[in-house]
Design an enzyme around this catalytic site. Structure first.
Site, PDB file in Angstrom:
ATOM      1  N   GLY A  56      77.549  51.214  -3.680  1.00  0.00           N
ATOM      2  CA  GLY A  56      77.757  50.741  -5.042  1.00  0.00           C
ATOM      3  C   GLY A  56      77.093  49.406  -5.289  1.00  0.00           C
ATOM      4  N   HIS A  62      68.156  50.154  -5.349  1.00  0.00           N
ATOM      5  CA  HIS A  62      68.706  51.512  -5.460  1.00  0.00           C
ATOM      6  C   HIS A  62      67.927  52.302  -6.513  1.00  0.00           C
ATOM      7  CE1 HIS A  62      72.464  49.265  -4.075  1.00  0.00           C
ATOM      8  NE2 HIS A  62      72.244  50.130  -3.106  1.00  0.00           N
ATOM      9  N   GLN A  86      82.102  50.523   8.710  1.00  0.00           N
ATOM     10  CA  GLN A  86      80.917  49.780   9.118  1.00  0.00           C
ATOM     11  C   GLN A  86      81.071  48.269   8.953  1.00  0.00           C
ATOM     12  OE1 GLN A  86      78.459  51.898   6.006  1.00  0.00           O
ATOM     13  NE2 GLN A  86      77.392  49.958   5.908  1.00  0.00           N
ATOM     14  N   GLY A 172      66.222  52.688   1.997  1.00  0.00           N
ATOM     15  CA  GLY A 172      65.283  51.576   1.844  1.00  0.00           C
ATOM     16  C   GLY A 172      64.883  51.009   3.192  1.00  0.00           C
ATOM     17  N   LYS A 174      64.460  48.014   3.753  1.00  0.00           N
ATOM     18  CA  LYS A 174      65.094  46.696   3.942  1.00  0.00           C
ATOM     19  C   LYS A 174      66.083  46.765   5.102  1.00  0.00           C
ATOM     20  CE  LYS A 174      68.339  43.600   2.746  1.00  0.00           C
ATOM     21  NZ  LYS A 174      69.733  43.913   2.960  1.00  0.00           N
ATOM     22  N   GLN A 178      68.817  50.631  10.215  1.00  0.00           N
ATOM     23  CA  GLN A 178      69.645  51.730   9.686  1.00  0.00           C
ATOM     24  C   GLN A 178      68.795  52.983   9.462  1.00  0.00           C
ATOM     25  OE1 GLN A 178      72.876  51.376   6.644  1.00  0.00           O
ATOM     26  NE2 GLN A 178      71.248  51.895   5.219  1.00  0.00           N
TER      27      GLN A 178
HETATM   28  O1  PAF Z   1      72.923  50.936   3.180  1.00  0.00           O
HETATM   29  C1  PAF Z   1      74.083  51.142   2.751  1.00  0.00           C
HETATM   30  O2  PAF Z   1      74.390  50.848   1.591  1.00  0.00           O
HETATM   31  C2  PAF Z   1      75.121  51.747   3.668  1.00  0.00           C
HETATM   32  O3  PAF Z   1      74.961  51.317   4.973  1.00  0.00           O
HETATM   33  C3  PAF Z   1      75.167  53.286   3.600  1.00  0.00           C
HETATM   34  C4  PAF Z   1      73.877  53.890   4.087  1.00  0.00           C
HETATM   35  C5  PAF Z   1      75.435  53.725   2.163  1.00  0.00           C
HETATM   36  C6  PAF Z   1      76.291  53.822   4.479  1.00  0.00           C
HETATM   37  O4  PAF Z   1      77.520  53.330   4.076  1.00  0.00           O
END
Ligand code: PAF
Length: 306
Positions: A56, A62, A86, A172, A174, A178
């Protein structure tokens, strides 16, 4: 100007998307079963599905993911879920910005037709204990600084992808580590998913867009520009012939540490596919920095190919 008033770097598209999804009625779903059925219906109608996982506080980075999915012709589902798993105990879960109504409005304007915003117990029902851990890639850099972070990310992304079914998923660059963690789990678990990497979106001052930038004071924001300066100096040194990762690390670290409002966590140059520090710099490299600016932890990275 971006959706939330950030001035964007030249070349970033901020206009609402006018793809084939524009004008489609927006569907906001809270339940796993609803989301699964809606995405199955899209595929049954012959459309491809694009999933944009978010926590969000949607901003123009995004938007670039949604635009990419719309441009690919996907029916776009934006998931909005602040994933408790997380966040470490001393991290900003409680203060993470939340405004679902605003997120739904902007996702719709950008061309998404579905928003999946489940409550926590829908993703982690009582008694759920399964965790996904990506060894190696998830243990270094951010993984070392934020123990458990990538286990949380990998677990929620695997859950979201299992709900979404066959799709493209957009991330992304950035959050470069991940992205690699997600690519790895998708390959290892044979998920019917294509991972699409999208370039980092920056504000005019060079700061990579992040929901956490909202918590920076004016002074801190100016100071945060040192992250990109350090990365660019590291990249310039490599392009000028530096091949010792230790020298590049020290150069970037010195630049960040010279900024009094910024506290360096790490500055590193690694192999872009394994995240290992090579003995001698060569091939596809990634420079990464992480630092604390006031109460905000920021990360950024740049790629260099030799
Ligand atoms: O990058 C994010 O916003 C979060 O780590 C994700 C991938 C939505 C997982 O909660």
């Amino acid at each position: 100007m971006g959706e939330r008033g950030e001035r964007l770097a030249f070349g970033v598209r901020t206009a609402p998307v006018r793809g084939r999804n524009a004008g489609v009625e927006m569907k906001v779903m809270e339940r796993v079963a609803e989301c699964r059925a809606a995405l199955e219906a899209e595929r049954a109608a012959g459309r491809t599905v694009g999933l944009v996982p978010t926590m969000g506080a949607l901003h123009d980075a995004h938007a670039s993911l949604v635009s990419r999915a719309v441009a690919a012709g996907d029916a776009v589902c934006v998931s909005v879920f602040v994933n408790p798993l997380q966040f470490g105990p001393a991290e900003d879960l409680a203060t993470y910005p939340r405004d679902l109504a605003a997120d739904v409005r902007v996702a719709e304007r950008w061309g998404a037709s579905l928003v999946f915003a489940p409550p926590v117990e829908e993703i982690y029902p009582p008694g759920a204990t399964t965790r996904v851990r990506v060894e190696g890639l998830g243990d270094v850099l951010e993984g070392a600084s934020r123990p458990g972070h990538f286990e949380g990310v990998a677990t929620v992304v695997t859950t979201l992808l299992s709900i979404a079914g066959p799709c493209r998923v957009y991330f992304g660059e950035k959050d470069f580590q991940q992205l690699l963690v997600v690519r790895r789990l998708v390959a290892d678990l044979s998920l019917p998913v294509e991972v699409v990497a999208c370039p980092t979106v920056r504000a005019l001052d060079g700061l990579a867009l992040s929901s956490r930038n909202l918590h920076l004071s004016g002074e801190e924001r100016e100071a945060a520009a040192v992250l990109l300066r350090a990365l660019q100096s590291g990249a310039a040194a490599i392009l000028a012939g530096e091949r010792d990762p230790g020298e590049v690390r020290a150069l970037m670290g010195d630049i960040v540490e010279a900024e009094p409002l910024v506290e360096l966590d790490y500055a590193e140059v690694v192999d872009a596919s394994t995240l290992a520090v090579p003995e001698k710099l060569d091939g596809e490299l990634r420079l990464l920095v992480a630092a604390r600016v006031g109460r905000v932890r920021l990360i950024d990275n740049l790629g260099v190919r030799l």
